[in-house]
Design an enzyme around this catalytic site. Sequence first.
Site, PDB file in Angstrom:
ATOM      1  N   HIS A 194       0.831  -1.216   0.000  1.00  0.00           N
ATOM      2  CA  HIS A 194       0.000   0.000   0.000  1.00  0.00           C
ATOM      3  C   HIS A 194       0.865   1.264   0.000  1.00  0.00           C
ATOM      4  CE1 HIS A 194      -3.716  -2.286   0.962  1.00  0.00           C
ATOM      5  NE2 HIS A 194      -2.888  -3.049   1.653  1.00  0.00           N
ATOM      6  N   SER A 324      18.635  16.849 -16.735  1.00  0.00           N
ATOM      7  CA  SER A 324      17.993  18.164 -16.718  1.00  0.00           C
ATOM      8  C   SER A 324      18.827  19.168 -17.471  1.00  0.00           C
ATOM      9  CB  SER A 324      17.800  18.639 -15.267  1.00  0.00           C
ATOM     10  OG  SER A 324      17.327  19.963 -15.241  1.00  0.00           O
ATOM     11  N   LYS A 330      21.738  16.140 -12.268  1.00  0.00           N
ATOM     12  CA  LYS A 330      20.520  15.346 -12.136  1.00  0.00           C
ATOM     13  C   LYS A 330      20.519  14.211 -13.166  1.00  0.00           C
ATOM     14  CE  LYS A 330      15.557  16.137 -11.430  1.00  0.00           C
ATOM     15  NZ  LYS A 330      14.952  15.131 -12.314  1.00  0.00           N
ATOM     16  N   GLU A 337      11.297   4.999 -17.964  1.00  0.00           N
ATOM     17  CA  GLU A 337      10.271   5.861 -18.556  1.00  0.00           C
ATOM     18  C   GLU A 337       9.998   5.476 -20.009  1.00  0.00           C
ATOM     19  OE1 GLU A 337      11.516   9.703 -15.780  1.00  0.00           O
ATOM     20  OE2 GLU A 337      11.999   9.675 -17.917  1.00  0.00           O
TER      21      GLU A 337
END
Length: 481
Positions: A194, A324, A330, A337
Site C-alpha cells: 500500500h 535536466s 541530475k 520511462e
Amino acid sequence: MTSLNISSMNVRTEKDSMGEMEVPVNALYGASTQRAVLNFPVSGQPVPLSVIHAYGLIKWAAAKAHAELGLLSAARAQLIEQAALEVAEGRLDAHFVVDVYQTGSGTSTNMNVNEVIAHRASQMEGPAQGEVSIHPNDHVNMGQSSNDTFPTALHLAVGLAMARNLQPALMGLASSLKVKSREFWDVLKIGRTHLMDATPVRLGQEFQGYARQVELAVERVKKAVSAVLELPLGGTAVGTGLNRHPDFPGIVITLLAEKTNLPFREAADHFEAQAAKDALVEASGQIKTVATGLFKIANDIRWLGSGPQCAIGEISLPATQPGSSIMPGKVNPVMSESLMQVCARVFGNDATVTWCAANGNFELNVMMPALGAALLESIALLSRSVALFDERCIRGITANEQRCGQFIEHSMALITGLNSKIGYDQASIIAKESARTGISVRKLCQERLEDLGISQEELDEALDPARMCAPDASTVGASGG
C-alpha cells in the site's frame, strides 16, 4: 512511407480491369497499386514490411505448389519463386507503397505484391520493364484471394516477430534479473505494501520476483505464437476454397512451416479463420499482459532508485544521460520511462486490435490492415525496448546497502516480529510511539525489556530482519532459485 512520385519522373502506362493508369516508370508495381496510392493518401505509413516479407514467402510457396500440381510451368514458377524470395528478403521494399489505412481486406496490398512479383519476374525473363508476361492475378495470385492471403501474412508476420524478436529479448531480461537476484540476496531492506512500510524483505527476493514475472512473460509469448499457427490460406474468397486445387493449401503451408521453422498448419475451419480474427486478439491479449508486467517492473525500478538522497534510493540506476537542462548533476530513470511509454502504447494497440477484430461481418473481417499494424507495432516496440531496458538499466543497477539497512531500523513495521511474544495490542502501542517520537522500535523495546517480559536475546531474534525475510526458506535465492 517510401514512395515513387509520378510528378517528378517519367511515367509509363499500365492497364488493369478499370482501364489505364500512369505509373512511375521505375516502379515494379502496376495500375491497381497506383490506384490505391491515389485513393489512400491517409497516413504516410505503409503496411508493415514484415507483412510484405511474409507475403513474399506465401507467393514463393504458392508458385512451388502450383508447379508441383502441374498448374504452372516450371519456367514460370521458377521466375515467380525468385521474385517472391526477393520480396521476402526485403530487397524490393521501396516498391510497397500502399497506406495501411486502405481497403479493410488488404486487397490493395495483395495486388501490390502480385504486381511487383509479376513485373520483377518478367524482368528476370528478359523483356523490357513493364512488359508483363507473367500475370499478377492469373499466375502470382493463382488459387488465392486477398481474403485468405492477407490474414495468412498477418499470422506469419506476428508469429515470426514474437518467436524471433520478443521471446529472446524477454529471455535476456529474465536472465539479467536472475543475476541481480543472486547479487542482491544478502541485501536486507524494508518491504512495502500500500506504499507503506511493511516487514523486511531481501532485495534479491524482489528481483527474484521480477525474474519470475518475466519468465512467465516468455511463456505467454509462446502461447501467443501457438495461437496464430493455424493459417487461413486455402479459403480463397469466402472460405469455400473456390478456384484452388484441393491439395494447394497443404503443400503451401508445409513449405511455409519448413521455411520459417514454426509449425504452421492449415486452419481446421476456413470459415472461422477468415471471418474471425480471434487468434490475433488472443495474441494481442498475451502481449498486453506481458506489457502490464513490464510496466510494473519498470515502475518499481524507478521508484526504488528515486531520490537518490530525498526519496527511496535503495538502488542506484546507471547514468545514461543528463537528466535536466537546468539542474546540474541530475540523472533520471529514462530507461524505465521509455519502457513504460511503450507499454502504454501496447495497451492502446490492444484496444485497436480488439475493436478491429470485433468488426468482422459474415465471411470476412474488413479492418485487418489496421489490426495487423497495431499488433506488429506492439511486438516491435516491446522487443526493442525490453532489450534496451535490460542492457542499459538492469545490468548496471547497484544496491545501496547502507540505505536499505537504515530504512529497516527506522521502520515501525519491524515490531511485527514481536507479535508472537508480546501480542498485537502491545506491539501496536510501541509502533505508534515509534512513529510519534521518531525513536526506533528496537530502542523502545530495549528500554522496556522487563515490562515486555522478554530477554535481550529474544528481542534480537525477533527483530532480526534476515529471519523475518524468509523464516521457512532463508536460502532459496542464495542457491540461484
